[in-house]
Every structure is written in C-alpha cells, then in structure tokens.
Design a protein around this motif. Structure first.
Motif, PDB file in Angstrom:
ATOM      1  N   MET A   1       0.816  -1.226   0.000  1.00 36.81           N
ATOM      2  CA  MET A   1       0.000   0.000   0.000  1.00 36.81           C
ATOM      3  C   MET A   1       0.843   1.267   0.000  1.00 36.81           C
ATOM      4  O   MET A   1       0.383   2.316  -0.355  1.00 36.81           O
TER       5      MET A   1
ATOM      6  N   VAL B   1      -1.023  15.051  -6.613  1.00 35.27           N
ATOM      7  CA  VAL B   1      -1.612  16.245  -6.012  1.00 35.27           C
ATOM      8  C   VAL B   1      -0.610  17.394  -6.039  1.00 35.27           C
ATOM      9  O   VAL B   1      -0.949  18.532  -6.339  1.00 35.27           O
TER      10      VAL B   1
ATOM     11  N   PRO C   1       3.222   2.729  -1.750  1.00 36.70           N
ATOM     12  CA  PRO C   1       3.447   3.652  -2.867  1.00 36.70           C
ATOM     13  C   PRO C   1       2.241   4.527  -3.185  1.00 36.70           C
ATOM     14  O   PRO C   1       2.393   5.593  -3.758  1.00 36.70           O
ATOM     15  N   TYR C   2       1.047   4.053  -2.861  1.00 34.63           N
ATOM     16  CA  TYR C   2      -0.119   4.800  -3.340  1.00 34.63           C
ATOM     17  C   TYR C   2      -0.226   6.222  -2.807  1.00 34.63           C
ATOM     18  O   TYR C   2      -0.423   7.158  -3.562  1.00 34.63           O
ATOM     19  N   PRO C   3      -0.076   6.396  -1.476  1.00 38.18           N
ATOM     20  CA  PRO C   3      -0.127   7.782  -0.997  1.00 38.18           C
ATOM     21  C   PRO C   3       0.939   8.633  -1.660  1.00 38.18           C
ATOM     22  O   PRO C   3       0.728   9.805  -1.967  1.00 38.18           O
ATOM     23  N   ILE C   4       2.082   8.006  -1.916  1.00 42.40           N
ATOM     24  CA  ILE C   4       3.166   8.777  -2.500  1.00 42.40           C
ATOM     25  C   ILE C   4       2.833   9.142  -3.937  1.00 42.40           C
ATOM     26  O   ILE C   4       2.981  10.288  -4.360  1.00 42.40           O
ATOM     27  N   LEU C   5       2.318   8.140  -4.661  1.00 44.56           N
ATOM     28  CA  LEU C   5       1.899   8.426  -6.035  1.00 44.56           C
ATOM     29  C   LEU C   5       0.855   9.534  -6.042  1.00 44.56           C
ATOM     30  O   LEU C   5       0.894  10.460  -6.841  1.00 44.56           O
ATOM     31  N   PHE C   6      -0.061   9.380  -5.106  1.00 46.27           N
ATOM     32  CA  PHE C   6      -1.154  10.340  -5.025  1.00 46.27           C
ATOM     33  C   PHE C   6      -0.603  11.720  -4.661  1.00 46.27           C
ATOM     34  O   PHE C   6      -0.974  12.739  -5.230  1.00 46.27           O
ATOM     35  N   ALA C   7       0.354  11.711  -3.728  1.00 48.07           N
ATOM     36  CA  ALA C   7       0.959  12.968  -3.302  1.00 48.07           C
ATOM     37  C   ALA C   7       1.650  13.626  -4.490  1.00 48.07           C
ATOM     38  O   ALA C   7       1.550  14.839  -4.701  1.00 48.07           O
ATOM     39  N   LEU C   8       2.309  12.787  -5.287  1.00 50.37           N
ATOM     40  CA  LEU C   8       2.997  13.305  -6.447  1.00 50.37           C
ATOM     41  C   LEU C   8       1.995  13.971  -7.373  1.00 50.37           C
ATOM     42  O   LEU C   8       2.195  15.088  -7.839  1.00 50.37           O
TER      43      LEU C   8
END
Lengths: 444, 326
Positions: free
Chosen positions: B1, B12, B3-10
């Motif tokens: 799980m 955003v 990478p997803y916040p990071i991908l999302f953060a990227l």
C-alpha cells in the motif's frame, strides 16, 4: 503500472527523489488526510468534551435566566413512555472482550426522549421515560402491569415467549408495545400481534441481507456451521429460506455440539471439523450466543471467510456506522453514555422517536390514533439509514436498511443495488406481504 | 500500500505547485470544499479547470464569501472552528470560534454577524466576525443545518434535521418566533429574492416545502418523480433560486440529478443528470452558470442556466461538499 511498484522497495525511493523537492506541503496534507475526519474521541477527549458541553449549558441557562425568556411553550400534551428490559443471560466468556451491557436500551430511549423534548418544547409537548429493569428472579408480568398503569407505550426487551405473554394480557390491549430484542420470524408471521411493533430486524431480514451481499459477490456455496441453541435453529431456518429465495447452495450444514472450552481445543478440533465439508465459498455461522463462532476463523481447514453471527454480521446498528448522519448519532450517544450504541439502544431510540414524530404530526396521543398513523403511508422518520424508515402495515415490522459489518469496517449495506421491489427495495428483506402469514392491515 | 499515498501525493503536488501563483482575475472562480481530503479546490468555471488545490482545516463543509468577496469563510467541522482565508491566496487570515461541529452558516447583510449551525449540538451560534466573539447560542431542534436569511436580514430560517422543523429566528432579539413542521430531514432553507417565500428541502421526505414567511404556513409542496429512479433515492438537499424569479434548481442527492423547477408555478420542468450524490449548488455572479458538488463521484458539474444543460463535469478532491463562487 502499479503492480511492480508494490514489490520494488526502490520505487518509492526513486519517486521520492524525483518528486521530493517540490512535494513538501502536499505530501503532508495527503498523509495527514489518511487518519483524520471523524476519528472517535478518546476517553480523555470525551471527558473534556462532556465538561465543555456542561459549561456551555450552564452559561446558556444563565443567559436565559437574565433575559427571563423560556423556550418551553405551554404544555398541552404529556406523554410518558415506558421501557422494560429483562436481565440478559451471561454466556460463558470466550473471545468476547466487549462488556455485556445490562439495561441496554435505556440510554437509547433516554436520548430519544431528549430529542422528542427538543421538538416538543416548540409545540408544547412533554415526554418522560419510565425505566424498569427486571432481574432474572423477578416477576416480569407484575413489573409490566405496574408500568402499564403509567403509560400507553412500552418498549420491551424480552424473549419471544414473554413478549407474547405480555402482549396478550387484557391490560395490554389498549397499549402499544415496541419489540427491540426478539428477532423471531414467528412474531412477524403466525404469532404476530396487533399491539406490537417490531423495531429489531428479524432473523429473516438479516439472512436475506447476507444472502444478497454474498450473491453479489458470487459466493454462493455456503458451509453452514451451527450451534445447538433454539435461536441457532431459528437462524439456520432463516438462512435456508434466504438460500432458497436467492438461489444459494448450502453445500453442508454441520452442528458444533462440543462442550469443551474451545479456546484450548480450536487448533485441534476445528480443522478436523471443517475438513470433510465439500468445496465452499464461505462459512456461515449460526452461533447467537457466541460459544464457538469466533474460533472457526483461522482454524478452519480451508482458508474461507466467515459470516453470519460472527465475522461479517447483518445488524441494524454498529459502531462502524457513520454514513447518513450516523456519525452525529454516535457522537451524541457516546457523549451521553461513554460507550458505543448497541442494537437495542438504536431500537429504543427509533421507538421513542416514532412515537414522538407521530404525536407531533397528529397532535393526538391516544394509542389507537398513534397505531393507525404508524401503519400509514404518512409515517416516516429519518433514522440515520439514508432513506426513511417506515412500518410494514401487515406485521408491524420496521423497514430499514441492514448494515453488513465486519468487526472494524462497514462492508456493505442491504438491500443491495439491483434487488428490486414494486413498493420499496427494503421489502426484499424479510417477510414481504405475500409471504407473511400475518395480516394486521387487510385493507391496504 | 505504501506507494499509493506517494503516487497520489505526487499527483496532487503537481496540481497546485504547477498552477499559477496568481488566480485568474475577472473570471468566476468556484471554491469547493472537499470533505474527506481537507482541501478546497478552486475551479475556473468558464474554463472548467481546477486552478488551485489548497489544504484547509479538517472536514471542511459549509463555505461562503465575505461581503467584499475578498475573503472566504470555511466551516472546518472536525476542528470546531471557522477559518477565514484570503480568497486570492487561500492563506489563513484567522480563525473564528464557531461552537462544536459547524456545518453550514450564513453572513448577515451587516457583513459582520455570522450565524452558524452546530450540527452536533442543537444550536445556532451567532458570531461577531470583527470581534471574533460568540454573541449568542440559540437552542434549536436536533441537528440544525439549513440557514436562510430574508433579504433584509431580519429573519433567519434554520432547519433541524431530526426535529423536522424550520425555525424562524428574529435576528434582532435572537429568539425563535415560530416553528414550522416540514417533511423528514430538512437540509437547506432559502428565501426568494423578494422575500415572499421560503424554500425548504427535506432530504428523507423527498420534498421541497414552500413556506409563506408571514403566516409561517406551508403553501406548496414540490414532489419529484423520475422514471427508473426509486422514490427512496430522491433526496432533495441544495436549493438555488434565480434572481429573475424564473428557475429553481434543486439537487436530488443519490438520484444524481438536479431538478429544474419553475419558481412561479412550482412545476418541475426538467431533470439534469449530474454526478453521484449531488448536494450543494452555487451560481456564478451573473447567474449564467450553476455548479453542483457531487460527493460520491468526486466531481462537480457545470450547468448552463440559459440552456438548462450540463456542459461538463470536473474532477475535484474527495467528497466535494460545499461550493461558493465569486
């Protein structure tokens, strides 16, 4: 795109390096967004909030005193409401860490009385609550009769046989009883009574809710494991009915009748017990007392999910529930009681609100008028289920959405999308008019 | 799980940082609160583009403009306060006390008195904005929400979701002068431009009641019927009325539609298909465009008021809730 990232420990690092220098604030926002919004208050925060509420109330009362104003209109109607709760049997402790709440229902009723009063003070209606807790060795009929002298509306949390005994008393014929505990389908069918409304969902409603969900998941091969209690018989009957209705295949039904402490024996016994079952998608438990169900999980021969009385459960209320304004209700209830609301509390809240809403609308408080209104199309309340809750006129059962809850997450809500009904999708749960052998309102 | 916040953060981070530091001028901008993201999205309505996403307090819901339109006020429900932000930079200017769980609010025409519905607390909190002080708390029904002021600012109509009432409150004495029972779970109350009618939406009742503010009587009840949509799913929440007296737009929640109603005859003229669970609505200042927040589909719909057509939908944050346009 995503799959390789998941397993490559360098990928996040690489992304961090690429994006790091302009990520700053945004990352913070996203990470913090994960754990915010509506987290339940800790005991300490709860205490602080309760203190603040008290202080605000005190200041407000002072201001009102200064101003000399009162919100209360002249009282024109006074409505006492009774609640009778029978002491619960305490099953042997197994995995159930949650305390058994004796007198469950009182707090729900109390909160709804406050809600009724908030409404009532604007129109001059007053409500009060008479609470009666009957111990195991006390006479429930005598306690009920005493309560019946004070009020026309009595919420009861008692088993089916006692409920029928109370409902059939001559003194009860001019009363309305609200059942918040007995789930028996017979009370909605052959043993229905004109003076009883059922707030708690029946076993059939719960089984249908589970079946709809599992059918949507295409998990249609069930291995049913049941206990030996009469309630377990009743739930299995409801499961069989649901299986019939929704084309589900119960591939095996097996009875757990071992009496040894399962905490010690599960590791050895459960694999053996479940090994012989034919291929199945999911294990459905019928163990209402919670004597073994929790220990089927993780010990079964095949790795299968668990639903029914443990695992994924079909309930009218759960502390996981936060949609449709439920979070407000959870918060208010916790601030009042310092604990989470249970199904009986929710039932008592709905019952008191149903009485209040009816009397607010019809401006009359005679049970006959209230009963007619409750059964009519005009009656509707919002009860944190997203759509109005109403009563089935043929058997007095509350129509409501059923929550499908895992211990720590709300999984789904029944009726599932796509299960249609000419009246309301809610009537796809439990005994619909043609199926019910009860017919309290033939003219509809 | 992970990478997803990071991908999302990227993802955003690319949006706000690459956006112009200066918001476009002279064009209608919609400010949208994203309840689950704790952000607001700024939408260029004519371009149909999100030009800025900015972090705000927790569980942002109600959003309004100051009288001079230079500031936005946001109900940060889980922070139990109101945030005042610069409408151009979205920088925080200061907080206002609000009472617990502020949900919706309205600014008095005097430009300084703010009326806030405290959903968790059965209260309307009255706040003086320049003084940053609570003037009064008015006990109302259970779960207050809708806030409507008559054009002169003499009467506030607050709705309470569980009590099912519209409370008429004298803004001078700050006392309730009348209570009108409406259908279940009233959400939004709004005066017509001429002050002769109050429109109240009932989410669970599935109706909109039109109340005469002089007699406090319900004069008309609007009901909705949409082929293929069950009555249960028709849940009116947001209401907007055109100043010219022609149209009323009513957001119907999980019916995923906005009803267009003739303000005079109260007939439903048309249903506009928008995103999922449509709740709040706002006009551009010229009232040529309407924007709706579609909570479940995480987008907003833009509606051409003249043509009565949905022209596009634009993705915003998670659970868009409130919207205001300047």
């Amino acid at each position: 795109m995503r799959a390789p990232l998941r397993y490559n420990p360098l990928a996040p690092v690489a992304i961090m390096v690429c994006a790091g220098f302009f990520m700053g604030v945004a990352l913070f926002v996203v990470v913090s967004a994960e754990d915010v919004s509506a987290r339940a208050l800790s005991q300490e925060e709860l205490d602080e909030r309760i203190e603040r509420d008290k202080e605000r109330r005190r200041k407000r009362q002072e201001r009102q005193k200064e101003k000399g104003t009162t919100l209360q209109k002249k009282v024109t109607l006074t409505v006492p409401i009774g609640i009778l709760v029978l002491e619960k049997d305490i099953p042997p402790a197994l995995s159930n860490l949650d305390p058994i709440i004796q007198r469950e229902g009182f707090d729900g009723a109390r909160l709804a009385i406050e809600d009724n009063l908030t409404t009532g003070r604007f129109i001059g209606h007053d409500y009060s609550l008479e609470k009666v807790f009957v111990g195991k060795d006390e006479d429930p009929v005598a306690a009920f009769l005493e309560l019946a002298q004070k009020t026309n509306y009595i919420i009861v949390a008692v088993p089916k046989e006692l409920l029928l005994q109370l409902a059939d008393l001559p003194q009860s014929q001019s009363l309305i009883l609200f059942n918040i505990a007995a789930q028996d389908d017979s009370l909605r069918n052959e043993a229905c009574r004109d003076n009883v409304f059922h707030i708690i969902p029946s076993r059939a409603m719960r089984a249908d809710a589970l079946a709809q969900f599992l059918l949507r998941k295409r998990w249609t091969k069930w291995f049913v494991i049941r206990g030996v209690a009469p309630e377990d018989d009743a739930f299995v009957a409801a499961l069989q009915r649901a299986a019939n209705t929704f084309g589900i295949n119960i591939v095996e039904e097996k009875t757990w009748d071992k009496i040894a402490d399962i905490r010690r024996t599960a590791k050895a016994e459960v694999p053996l017990f479940t090994k012989t079952a034919p291929q199945h998608d999911v294990m459905i438990l019928a163990d209402e007392q919670g004597l073994f169900g929790e220990f089927i999980l993780w010990h079964s021969w095949q790795p299968r999910l668990v639903a029914g009385t443990q695992g994924l459960r079909a309930v009218s209320w759960h502390r996981n529930h936060e949609r449709w304004g439920a979070i407000q209700m959870q918060s208010r209830f916790r601030r009042q009681t310092r604990r989470w609301m249970g199904e009986w509390d929710y039932g008592a809240w709905v019952a008191v609100r149903a009485i209040g809403e009816t009397i607010t609308r019809i401006q009359k408080d005679k049970p006959k008028d209230v009963k007619d209104y409750l059964r009519s199309d005009a009656f509707a309340i919002a009860a944190y289920k997203g759509i109005k809750v109403t009563f089935r006129p043929w058997n007095g059962q509350l129509r409501q959405r059923i929550l499908l809850s895992a211990p720590r997450s709300m999984v789904s809500v029944a009726p599932q999308e796509g299960f249609l009904h000419p009246r309301t999708p809610l009537d796809t749960l439990g005994y619909d008019r043609p199926a019910s052998t009860c017919n309290l309102n033939p003219q509809e | 799980m992970r990478p997803y916040p990071i991908l999302f953060a990227l993802f955003v981070s690319l949006v706000p940082v690459s956006a112009p530091a200066q918001l476009p001028e002279g064009r209608p901008l919609a400010y949208i609160t994203n309840e689950k993201d704790n952000t607001i999205s700024v939408l260029d309505v004519l371009e149909g583009e999100v030009v800025l996403t900015a972090p705000v307090g927790r569980r942002p819901r109600g959003i309004i403009l100051s009288q001079d339109k230079k500031q936005i006020y946001i109900c940060a429900s889980d922070d139990d306060r109101v945030e005042i932000r610069d409408a151009d930079t979205l920088k925080l200017i200061r907080y206002l006390p609000s009472g617990p769980d502020p949900e919706l609010f309205i600014l008095h025409p005097d430009g300084r008195t703010l009326f806030i519905a405290n959903e968790d607390d059965n209260m309307v909190t009255v706040v003086d904005v320049p003084d940053q002080a609570v003037i009064e708390e008015i006990p109302v029904g259970v779960e207050p929400e809708g806030m409507g002021l008559d054009p002169k600012g003499n009467v506030l109509v607050n709705t309470s979701e569980t009590t099912n009432m519209a409370h008429f409150i004298d803004t001078d004495s700050l006392e309730i002068v009348h209570n009108t029972l409406v259908d279940a779970r009233p959400r939004v109350s709004l005066y017509t431009k001429d002050g002769t009618e109050v429109w109240v939406s009932s989410e669970v009742g599935g109706t909109v009641s039109i109340i005469d503010p002089n007699t406090y009587e319900i004069q008309h009840i609007i009901r909705f019927q949409i082929p293929g949509v069950t009555d249960d799913a028709i849940q009116p929440v947001g209401v907007r009325l055109t100043d010219d007296g022609r149209y009323a737009f009513i957001a119907l929640g999980p019916a995923n539609r906005i009803a267009v109603v003739d303000q005079k005859t109260k007939e439903v003229l048309k249903y506009l298909l928008v995103g999922q669970r449509v709740w709040q609505l706002a006009f551009t200042p010229d009232q040529k465009w309407l924007v709706s927040t579609n909570g479940v589909s995480n987008d907003v719909s833009i509606i051409d008021v003249e043509e009565l057509e949905v022209t596009r939908s634009v993705r915003v944050g998670r659970f868009p809730w409130g919207v205001v346009i300047r």
